[in-house]
Design an enzyme around this catalytic site. Structure first.
Site, PDB file in Angstrom:
ATOM      1  N   GLY A  87     -56.585 -19.635  -3.508  1.00 47.78           N
ATOM      2  CA  GLY A  87     -57.584 -18.666  -3.948  1.00 47.78           C
ATOM      3  C   GLY A  87     -57.275 -18.070  -5.306  1.00 47.78           C
ATOM      4  N   GLY A  89     -55.776 -15.943  -7.278  1.00 45.29           N
ATOM      5  CA  GLY A  89     -54.675 -14.993  -7.161  1.00 45.29           C
ATOM      6  C   GLY A  89     -54.582 -14.017  -8.310  1.00 45.29           C
ATOM      7  NE  ARG A  90     -52.087 -16.457 -13.108  1.00 46.56           N
ATOM      8  CZ  ARG A  90     -51.415 -16.784 -14.187  1.00 46.56           C
ATOM      9  NH1 ARG A  90     -50.976 -15.852 -14.999  1.00 46.56           N
ATOM     10  NH2 ARG A  90     -51.172 -18.047 -14.459  1.00 46.56           N
ATOM     11  CE  LYS A 105     -54.530 -17.908 -15.958  1.00 46.70           C
ATOM     12  NZ  LYS A 105     -54.373 -19.277 -16.520  1.00 46.70           N
ATOM     13  CG  ASP A 117     -47.634  -9.646 -11.517  1.00 48.21           C
ATOM     14  OD1 ASP A 117     -48.441 -10.589 -11.689  1.00 48.21           O
ATOM     15  OD2 ASP A 117     -46.699  -9.406 -12.304  1.00 48.21           O
ATOM     16  N   GLY A 118     -50.770 -10.575  -9.855  1.00 45.87           N
ATOM     17  CA  GLY A 118     -52.133 -10.692 -10.355  1.00 45.87           C
ATOM     18  C   GLY A 118     -52.265 -10.553 -11.859  1.00 45.87           C
ATOM     19  CG  ASP A 244     -54.827 -25.524  -6.728  1.00 47.03           C
ATOM     20  OD1 ASP A 244     -54.044 -26.443  -6.426  1.00 47.03           O
ATOM     21  OD2 ASP A 244     -54.492 -24.545  -7.404  1.00 47.03           O
ATOM     22  CG  ASN A 245     -54.565 -26.128 -11.134  1.00 48.15           C
ATOM     23  OD1 ASN A 245     -54.961 -25.064 -10.673  1.00 48.15           O
ATOM     24  ND2 ASN A 245     -53.298 -26.375 -11.357  1.00 48.15           N
ATOM     25  CG  ASP A 254     -57.021 -23.366 -13.282  1.00 49.10           C
ATOM     26  OD1 ASP A 254     -57.686 -22.413 -13.687  1.00 49.10           O
ATOM     27  OD2 ASP A 254     -57.099 -23.800 -12.125  1.00 49.10           O
TER      28      ASP A 254
END
Length: 488
Positions: A87, A89-90, A105, A117-118, A244-245, A254
């Site tokens: 998912g 994440g950041r 991002k 930490d996002g 996922d990229n 990404d």
């Protein structure tokens, strides 16, 4: 078009986390045109409220309101291993503007951040910004980078760095991992909803096909096959080709531990974390094909709604075979152009394979070599070709140049016209790691002029730009050891 799926199993409402005292690091007036955003004479938005929006500190800029930001769920394979749910994440999707999704991002934690930490750091944000815009100027499909906003907020990676938020644009950020997510959960209703959304917004021609979902797989496969051929042609290595990229639209996305090859090495690895070389230069086509196989597997349940299971699998296997055909055709066409050939002859690929081996054996700079081919004069002797001086085995390279010149003469091309043709397909300027590193080091001292200058140079990669000749030079030996890892 905006991501319109909703529900807790699809996405989570996510507010950006503000950063203290944001400031502009970089802004792309070129990307701004995609969303009709007007800029002033300094190249920044005329409306100053955009700084707060693109920092993640507010959700309104002038007449643009993004009141329902989300982070989406997806799954995927990482380094060939099923990683389960991942998912955004950041990354936080603010919403749609003029047909482009606007995503931040590094704007803080999301529901999918897990132990992260996002946040993103200035270093990686500048690299993504510069490469996104450079790839666009090279004519390679990519997500765009609208801006980088910095803050002195400390962020811990290998060392203490400062925070940054990179604003990205794309027609859609949907990736293969989204399809895998719902398929693995056996949530066929959601999988169908996602596939229908992608077809409606981005592949409308599939909706009238005899087998729409099979056609969708073929279309996504073809776009990504063409994409990776374009990467190979400019020596670009993505670094982390996890499923996922991989974009469902065939976009480069990404940007992490990427790198353009300097000195040619067929098995070049740009990601220091990729010790096994899974994502090395020569394996990128194979890995992209593997990722498309992941997509095909995820889409199998939808084909089974219309076909018997065995028939559906056979259809998808056949569709996967088309990837290699598209890739090979595109790769050969691109490298013929790089060599200056306007026609197709039987032995062209043998000539190219010999060249690539010689480039590898002597570690010749990939970009400079192909650009230099435009300077060859077919009426002069091989001994006068300056490029030969970069090769260790003079006998073999002289034989290659002899055969190459004969091939050029077979087309009866005019040297001046051929140089113009070659220079339109072989860039003079690429985002070399040492150039990016220099811009980053200055930016870390609050001097963002080199980021702006480098972006301007890379926006015209095929032009001579004689005043910036040093930016086309390969790195000196002391600069070749710059390493990039997955950490950002």
């Amino acid at each position: 078009m905006a991501f319109t799926l909703s529900g807790a199993d699809v996405c989570q409402p996510t507010l950006p986390t503000p950063i203290p005292d944001p400031y502009w690091v970089a802004f792309s007036s070129s990307a701004a045109k995609l969303i009709g955003l007007e800029v002033d004479d300094s190249g920044l938005p005329q409306d100053p409220t955009w700084l707060g929006l693109l920092a993640g500190n507010q959700l309104v800029a002038n007449n643009q309101h993004f009141l329902n930001p989300i982070a989406t769920a997806y799954s995927g394979h990482q380094f060939g291993v099923w990683a389960g749910q991942l998912g955004d994440g950041r990354a936080i999707l603010l919403g749609d503007i003029a047909g482009q999704e606007l995503q931040l991002k590094g704007a803080g934690k999301t529901h999918y951040s897990r132990m992260g930490d996002g946040r993103a750091v200035l270093r990686s944000s500048i690299r993504e910004y510069l490469c996104s815009e450079a790839m666009h100027s090279l004519g390679i499909p990519t997500t765009r980078a609208l801006s980088v906003v910095g803050s002195d907020l400390p962020i811990r990676r290998e060392t203490s760095e400062t925070a940054a938020v990179c604003a990205r644009l794309a027609p859609s950020f949907i990736r293969i991992g989204h399809f895998e997510h719902f398929s693995t959960q056996q949530n066929i209703a959601r999988l169908k909803e996602l596939a229908d959304l992608v077809m409606k917004n981005h592949y409308p021609e599939c909706m009238n096909a005899e087998s729409p979902y099979l056609d969708l797989v073929k279309k996504i496969s073809a776009r990504n096959a063409s994409l990776v051929a374009q990467w190979q042609a400019v020596g670009f290595c993505h670094g982390v080709l996890n499923s996922d990229n991989i974009s469902a639209l065939g976009l480069t996305m990404d940007y992490g531990p990427f790198g353009f090859m300097d000195y040619f090495q067929i098995d070049h690895i740009c990601n220091h974390s990729d010790q096994a070389g899974r994502y090395s230069y020569h394996r990128q086509p194979q890995i992209m094909h593997w990722n498309i196989a992941c997509l095909a597997s995820a889409m199998l349940p939808l084909l089974e709604l219309q076909e018997e299971s065995e028939t559906a699998m056979n259809l998808l296997r056949s569709a996967l075979d088309e990837f290699s055909d598209v890739y090979t055709q595109q790769w050969q066409a691109l490298f013929r152009q790089k060599l200056g050939f306007k026609t197709t002859q039987e032995d062209d690929m043998k000539l190219l394979e010999r060249l690539l081996q010689l480039l590898h054996d002597s570690r010749v700079d990939f970009t400079s070599f192909f650009r230099g081919l435009g300077n060859i004069l077919t009426h002069e002797s091989v001994e006068k070709i300056l490029l030969r001086n970069h090769f260790v085995n003079r006998e073999l390279i002289d034989k290659w140049f002899t055969d190459y010149v004969l091939r050029l003469k077979s087309e009866n091309s005019i040297d001046e016209e051929r140089k113009l043709f070659i220079n339109k397909v072989n860039p003079k300027f690429i985002l070399r790691n040492h150039l990016a590193q220099r811009a980053i080091e200055l930016a870390q001292r609050k001097d963002f002029s080199e980021v702006q200058k480098l972006n301007a140079i890379l926006s015209k990669p095929f032009d001579e730009q004689l005043e910036y000749a040093e930016y086309a030079d390969p790195p000196t030996p002391d600069l070749r050891a710059i390493e990039v890892s997955c950490s950002s």
